[in-house]
Write an enzyme that holds these catalytic residues in place. Sequence first.
Site, PDB file in Angstrom:
ATOM      1  N   HIS A 145       0.963  -1.086   0.195  1.00 52.06           N
ATOM      2  CA  HIS A 145       0.064  -0.003  -0.016  1.00 52.06           C
ATOM      3  C   HIS A 145       0.883   1.314  -0.127  1.00 52.06           C
ATOM      4  O   HIS A 145       2.267   1.106   0.439  1.00 52.06           O
ATOM      5  CB  HIS A 145      -0.921  -0.013   1.325  1.00 52.06           C
ATOM      6  CG  HIS A 145      -1.911   0.880   1.343  1.00 52.06           C
ATOM      7  ND1 HIS A 145      -1.674   2.220   1.938  1.00 52.06           N
ATOM      8  CD2 HIS A 145      -3.186   0.993   1.227  1.00 52.06           C
ATOM      9  CE1 HIS A 145      -2.543   2.996   1.792  1.00 52.06           C
ATOM     10  NE2 HIS A 145      -3.813   1.900   1.474  1.00 52.06           N
ATOM     11  N   ASP A 194       3.288  -4.397   7.999  1.00 48.65           N
ATOM     12  CA  ASP A 194       2.049  -3.509   7.835  1.00 48.65           C
ATOM     13  C   ASP A 194       0.920  -4.727   8.019  1.00 48.65           C
ATOM     14  O   ASP A 194       0.790  -5.438   6.995  1.00 48.65           O
ATOM     15  CB  ASP A 194       2.008  -3.084   6.417  1.00 48.65           C
ATOM     16  CG  ASP A 194       0.716  -2.466   6.383  1.00 48.65           C
ATOM     17  OD1 ASP A 194      -0.140  -2.344   7.131  1.00 48.65           O
ATOM     18  OD2 ASP A 194       0.552  -1.527   5.095  1.00 48.65           O
ATOM     19  N   GLN A 225      -4.319  -5.113   6.947  1.00 48.42           N
ATOM     20  CA  GLN A 225      -5.372  -6.138   6.469  1.00 48.42           C
ATOM     21  C   GLN A 225      -5.328  -7.502   7.191  1.00 48.42           C
ATOM     22  O   GLN A 225      -6.368  -8.139   7.014  1.00 48.42           O
ATOM     23  CB  GLN A 225      -5.132  -6.138   5.021  1.00 48.42           C
ATOM     24  CG  GLN A 225      -5.169  -4.867   4.041  1.00 48.42           C
ATOM     25  CD  GLN A 225      -6.577  -4.261   4.153  1.00 48.42           C
ATOM     26  OE1 GLN A 225      -7.628  -5.133   4.674  1.00 48.42           O
ATOM     27  NE2 GLN A 225      -6.855  -3.148   4.067  1.00 48.42           N
ATOM     28  N   LYS A 267     -10.126  -0.661  11.134  1.00 49.37           N
ATOM     29  CA  LYS A 267     -10.173  -1.903   9.997  1.00 49.37           C
ATOM     30  C   LYS A 267     -10.521  -2.916  10.754  1.00 49.37           C
ATOM     31  O   LYS A 267     -10.608  -4.103  10.329  1.00 49.37           O
ATOM     32  CB  LYS A 267      -8.999  -2.085   9.167  1.00 49.37           C
ATOM     33  CG  LYS A 267      -8.884  -0.849   8.154  1.00 49.37           C
ATOM     34  CD  LYS A 267      -7.683  -1.379   7.341  1.00 49.37           C
ATOM     35  CE  LYS A 267      -7.051  -0.094   6.461  1.00 49.37           C
ATOM     36  NZ  LYS A 267      -7.754   0.324   5.274  1.00 49.37           N
ATOM     37  N   CYS A 280      -4.583   2.514  -3.656  1.00 49.71           N
ATOM     38  CA  CYS A 280      -3.518   3.256  -2.923  1.00 49.71           C
ATOM     39  C   CYS A 280      -2.201   2.073  -3.219  1.00 49.71           C
ATOM     40  O   CYS A 280      -1.376   1.918  -2.357  1.00 49.71           O
ATOM     41  CB  CYS A 280      -3.603   3.174  -1.440  1.00 49.71           C
ATOM     42  SG  CYS A 280      -4.794   4.625  -1.183  1.00 49.71           S
TER      43      CYS A 280
HETATM   44  N1  PMP Z   1      -1.657  -0.631   4.533  1.00 47.27           N
HETATM   45  C1  PMP Z   1      -2.623  -1.202   3.938  1.00 47.27           C
HETATM   46  C2  PMP Z   1      -2.272  -2.768   3.556  1.00 47.27           C
HETATM   47  C3  PMP Z   1      -3.881  -0.785   3.965  1.00 47.27           C
HETATM   48  O1  PMP Z   1      -4.962  -1.510   3.385  1.00 47.27           O
HETATM   49  C4  PMP Z   1      -4.034   0.436   4.544  1.00 47.27           C
HETATM   50  C5  PMP Z   1      -5.584   0.928   4.458  1.00 47.27           C
HETATM   51  N2  PMP Z   1      -5.987   1.080   3.180  1.00 47.27           N
HETATM   52  C6  PMP Z   1      -3.188   1.172   5.071  1.00 47.27           C
HETATM   53  C7  PMP Z   1      -1.816   0.715   5.112  1.00 47.27           C
HETATM   54  C8  PMP Z   1      -3.466   2.468   5.850  1.00 47.27           C
HETATM   55  O2  PMP Z   1      -4.282   2.296   6.756  1.00 47.27           O
HETATM   56  P1  PMP Z   1      -4.717   3.812   7.431  1.00 47.27           P
HETATM   57  O3  PMP Z   1      -5.332   4.641   6.379  1.00 47.27           O
HETATM   58  O4  PMP Z   1      -5.569   3.351   8.396  1.00 47.27           O
HETATM   59  O5  PMP Z   1      -3.600   4.369   7.862  1.00 47.27           O
END
Ligand code: PMP
Length: 407
Positions: free
Chosen positions: A121, A198, A201, A224, A362
């Site tokens: 991401h 990270d 997910q 999440k 993203c």
């Molecule tokens: N890493 C991953 C794999 C994600 O899916 C996301 C959110 N879509 C993020 C980071 C960022 O999370 P946040 O917007 O809550 O900071």
Amino acid sequence: MKLNNNTAKALKADFPIFRHNLGLVYLDNAATSQKPSSVINAVKEFSERDNANVGRGVYSLAARAMKKYEQARKAVANFIGALPEEIIFTKNTTESLNLLAYTLSQTIEKGKEIAVTEMEHHSNIVPWQQLAKRNRFKLKFVKITKDFTLDMNDLKVKLNDKTAVFAFTYASNVLGTINPVAEIVKFAKSKNVITVIDAAQAIQHLSVNVKEIGCDFLAFSSHKMLGPNGIGVLYGRKELLEKLEPFGFGGGMIETVSPDSATWAKIPEKFEAGTQNIAGAVGLTEAINHIKKIGPNEIADWEEKLKDYVLKRLNEISNIKIYHPEQNSAPIISFNLPGIHPHDVASMLDQKKIAVRAGHMCAMPLMEVLNAKGGVCRASLSFYNTFEDIDALVDSLKEIQQKFNKI
Ligand code: PMP
């Protein structure tokens, strides 16, 4: 309790969003999960009954607020197998990763390299990319295979004695791929590479245990995993957190201050400058309770069944392109209907109250690798989804395809 389609329907009733949006088929859980009444009420009750700032007050109300905040830290620590002082509250995963990139950069020697993967991401690319630019480190991308898994051969080439940090996702927000995190960490350690996971997910679908994984750092967001927005977590190994410099400066993170110098509080406060999201932490405790009550293993079993069903049904659609590995995956399924832009697909699904995400997710570098520059559609599931939700999605996709074929 074993979950099935009927229990999933009953569990859905705990989520007020579905009462207020009748007929909503919510398949965007990877973007954010919905919140059960227990979480919403915990935040409300804290604000009504216990609200005070933490860390400073000596009066009973402040002590009560402080207790709830620290209980949240213990609940998170317990949930992922960490020590309470290894849990730093942040705003979200993105802030956790930025904090880390900033503070770690001060410990990395010249000439070293940083590695991420092609399936990251943007939140786990851009902080490292900017750090690499500022400090003239090289940023390397570990490749993915044609089967949508991490290329472990490439990983073993890219991680070497020059690598300082490897930041990688536990589960891909596009492919659903679950990476073999313990195996990766073991290899990284053999090369003295600091590991950053990270888990944005993974946290809503898997039992995550940082000590079993052996990683140095791990980040995730409350929103999440049924919790409130605006609160996230950074786990760091105690010895490492103690050595690192703070990221934000100000109230709450100091031990002493004179006009020309300051010393820092112990971890975790050293990394929590300013007033924190106390009500959010209380809500996060309740989200953890909610997940524990249902059972993380029961959730994983049921989500596996839902995922198999959605894959089976999606494969009924002719020429659909599905970006998902054969094995070891979270219920996050990206796809494209050939010749139809993913935004058009998502808009037409919305007319039937079906919420899916469309676009680059993203993950622009990954879109290039997948040769999906227009993006993809993504259906991401949670335990409160049902077979009927999936039928609604697939039947609508078939209709959309027929309509487009006629034009
Ligand atoms: N890493 C991953 C794999 C994600 O899916 C996301 C959110 N879509 C993020 C980071 C960022 O999370 P946040 O917007 O809550 O900071």
